[in-house]
Design a protein around this motif. Structure first.
Motif, PDB file in Angstrom:
ATOM      1  N   GLU A 178       0.844  -1.184   0.000  1.00 39.83           N
ATOM      2  CA  GLU A 178       0.000   0.000   0.000  1.00 39.83           C
ATOM      3  C   GLU A 178       0.885   1.241   0.000  1.00 39.83           C
ATOM      4  O   GLU A 178       1.841   1.330   0.770  1.00 39.83           O
ATOM      5  CB  GLU A 178      -0.904   0.011   1.223  1.00 39.83           C
ATOM      6  N   PRO A 179       0.587   2.208  -0.853  1.00 36.11           N
ATOM      7  CA  PRO A 179       1.369   3.453  -0.810  1.00 36.11           C
ATOM      8  C   PRO A 179       1.238   4.118   0.558  1.00 36.11           C
ATOM      9  O   PRO A 179       0.199   4.041   1.221  1.00 36.11           O
ATOM     10  CB  PRO A 179       0.734   4.295  -1.918  1.00 36.11           C
ATOM     11  N   PRO A 218       2.588   5.697  -4.893  1.00 39.37           N
ATOM     12  CA  PRO A 218       1.689   5.046  -5.859  1.00 39.37           C
ATOM     13  C   PRO A 218       2.311   5.087  -7.246  1.00 39.37           C
ATOM     14  O   PRO A 218       2.863   6.110  -7.669  1.00 39.37           O
ATOM     15  CB  PRO A 218       0.405   5.894  -5.774  1.00 39.37           C
ATOM     16  N   SER A 261      -0.678   0.859  -8.475  1.00 38.71           N
ATOM     17  CA  SER A 261      -1.660   1.612  -7.696  1.00 38.71           C
ATOM     18  C   SER A 261      -1.916   2.985  -8.276  1.00 38.71           C
ATOM     19  O   SER A 261      -2.555   3.816  -7.628  1.00 38.71           O
ATOM     20  CB  SER A 261      -1.159   1.762  -6.250  1.00 38.71           C
ATOM     21  N   ALA A 262      -1.413   3.254  -9.485  1.00 36.17           N
ATOM     22  CA  ALA A 262      -1.618   4.561 -10.100  1.00 36.17           C
ATOM     23  C   ALA A 262      -1.996   4.367 -11.560  1.00 36.17           C
ATOM     24  O   ALA A 262      -1.718   3.334 -12.173  1.00 36.17           O
ATOM     25  CB  ALA A 262      -0.356   5.421  -9.985  1.00 36.17           C
TER      26      ALA A 262
END
Length: 527
Positions: free
Chosen positions: A118-119, A160, A190-191
């Motif tokens: 997770e970022p 991210p 995540s981006a």
């Protein structure tokens, strides 16, 4: 007077004894920092971990060596732990030696970030262990050494980021053909990747992607969890085999701050589809030197693709064997479909009897209407030695010396094709002569016969024996070739069994009847 003496003594003692503290204390203070602390999920990177010493000293003694000893951390050992961060620390421990006051020691650590990290910002503990001198007696030089333990923390920022994984790869390109390579990729980061473009490259000259070995396709905005499939043209040369060929995909894109980014290489392997294949079945050919024949066979499309506008070509491989028709259109052949072909050929007089090989090939339109040609398909046959096209049989062939008679010969077409302009001629030699040695037959179909007659005279001094008489036959084939062949017909000379010329006997008989009738009429009138 006595009081002055005591006061003077006290003053002397004060002047002789130095003033100050009896002991000096100090302590090093170690801290940890990570100057470049930004990483991305799934990334494995080497980072710099810096250990800095900012020491404290209670009072200066004026002796540089004493102060340095009190403020230096000796035998420093550092260990980085992952703590609760979603990372794996691969390089954990290092011995840094001594770090003086204001000094910085550095160690390299390799950190692998979990793919599903997770970022966020995480604090990683740094365990420090070192020795230092806590106190030195300024009078006696005695000192107090201690071992210290300290835990510092550094910040690690998981940013991210778009990351990509190759989900599936395939190609429909047959060996020797053009086709496509298909890659399916997923953004597992995540981006969002903005203005994403996928480039595909091949690492083999036998299996090419695009025109020059690489090609790219635009995808656009690529959100986390989304998949994208790209098709790029490819070519497998005829020398390529059915094995894995390395194909590399990479994604170029912009992040949220419009910074250009590029993914790691995504390496995969693709296997070309089976080569388009044709076979020849049920091949046959009946060939003779100097004659025309036919090469036959059945061409089968073994697939995997449809062959459109297919034409079968033949090469004889010899100057003595000429293909009268070198191509045979068969149209569209689906995979598994077959077509019969037949090629008329002629074996010239220069042709050699024996085994012979014909090379057939199929030219067709394949993918994207590209013209393709198959490998050679071999048809083997035997060229037989030259054979007589006609069979000759004498009908009456026994004559007496010093006679002139008719030699009758039956001429039969022994071949398998019609012959036209058939002419038969004698080449008499002593003891035979002929004033009419040529006869014209015209056309003979296979198996058809015709009788021809020649005037033949026998010398008066001919001896009893069987003599060969040469008979030449010339004719023309359907394709206009004129051929000639020679035969020997046996003719016997015999004193006992002489052939009688029936035409002469008939004439003599008619003359005798006329004479008898005239004499009878004359005798009747006399009465």
């Amino acid at each position: 007077m006595r009081a002055r003496t005591v006061l003077a003594g006290v003053l002397v003692v004060c002047l002789l004894v130095p003033t100050g503290v009896a002991a000096i204390e100090g302590e090093p203070h170690l801290s940890a920092t990570m100057p470049e602390n930004r990483v991305s999920p799934g990334e494995s990177v080497e980072l710099r971990l810096q250990i800095t010493n900012v020491a404290s000293l209670e009072e200066s003694s004026g002796a540089p060596g004493v102060e340095q000893r009190l403020t230096t951390a000796r035998g420093v050992r550092a260990r980085l732990d992952s703590g609760n961060a979603p990372v794996t620390v691969e390089t954990t421990r290092a011995s840094l030696g001594s770090i003086p006051d204001g000094g910085v020691a550095e160690m390299q650590v390799r950190v692998t970030v979990d793919e599903d990290a997770e970022p966020g910002t995480y604090r990683l503990p740094v365990r420090l262990r070192y020795d230092y001198t806590r106190e030195i007696d300024d009078y006696t030089g005695e000192h107090d050494d201690v071992e210290a333990f300290r835990t510092a923390r550094v910040r690690l920022v998981v940013e991210p980021e778009a990351r990509f994984r190759l989900v599936e790869s395939a190609t429909d390109t047959p060996v020797g053909e053009r086709g496509n390579v298909t890659l399916t990729l997923r953004n597992v980061g995540s981006a969002t990747a903005r203005d994403a473009r996928v480039s595909v490259q091949s690492r083999s000259a036998e299996f090419r992607v695009g025109t020059n070995g690489s090609v790219s396709r635009f995808v656009g905005a690529w959100r986390p969890g989304e998949e994208a499939t790209v098709d790029v043209p490819s070519t497998a040369l005829s020398t390529a085999g059915r094995r894995n060929y390395t194909v590399v995909g990479r994604v170029s894109y912009s992040d949220d701050d419009d910074r250009p980014r590029r993914s790691e290489p995504l390496v995969t392997g693709v296997v070309p589809a089976p080569e388009q294949r044709f076979v020849v079945r049920e091949s046959s050919a009946t060939l003779f030197v100097g004659e025309r024949g036919t090469v036959r066979g059945t061409v089968v499309n073994r697939g995997p693709e449809t062959a459109r506008d297919a034409v079968v070509y033949i090469e004889t491989g010899s100057d003595g064997v000429v293909a009268l028709q070198s191509s045979y259109p068969v149209g569209t052949l689906e995979a598994g479909e077959s077509a019969a072909v037949a090629f008329p050929v002629r074996v010239t007089d220069r042709g050699e009897p024996g085994p012979h090989q014909f090379d057939l090939s199929v030219r067709y339109r394949g993918r994207e209407d590209a013209t393709r040609q198959s490998d050679a398909l071999f048809v083997r046959s035997t060229v037989e030695p030259e054979r007589d096209r006609f069979a000759l049989e004498p009908q009456n062939a026994t004559f007496g010396p010093d006679t002139t008679n008719r030699l009758v010969v039956r001429v039969t077409n022994a071949g398998d094709a019609p012959r036209t302009d058939v002419a038969v001629s004698l080449e008499p030699r002593p003891p035979f002569t002929s004033v009419a040695p040529t006869a014209y037959v015209g056309e003979l179909d296979p198996g058809e016969s015709e009788r021809v007659a020649f005037e033949l005279s026998v010398d008066e001094d001919a001896v009893e024996s069987t003599h060969p008489v040469t008979v030449n036959v010339t004719s023309e084939s359907a394709d206009g070739d004129v051929d000639s062949e020679s035969h020997r017909v046996p003719v016997a000379v015999s004193l006992e069994e002489q052939s009688v010329d029936t035409g002469a006997l008939a004439a003599v008989g008619v003359l005798a009847l006329l004479i008898v009738a005239s004499l009878g009429y004359w005798w009747y009138r006399r009465r």
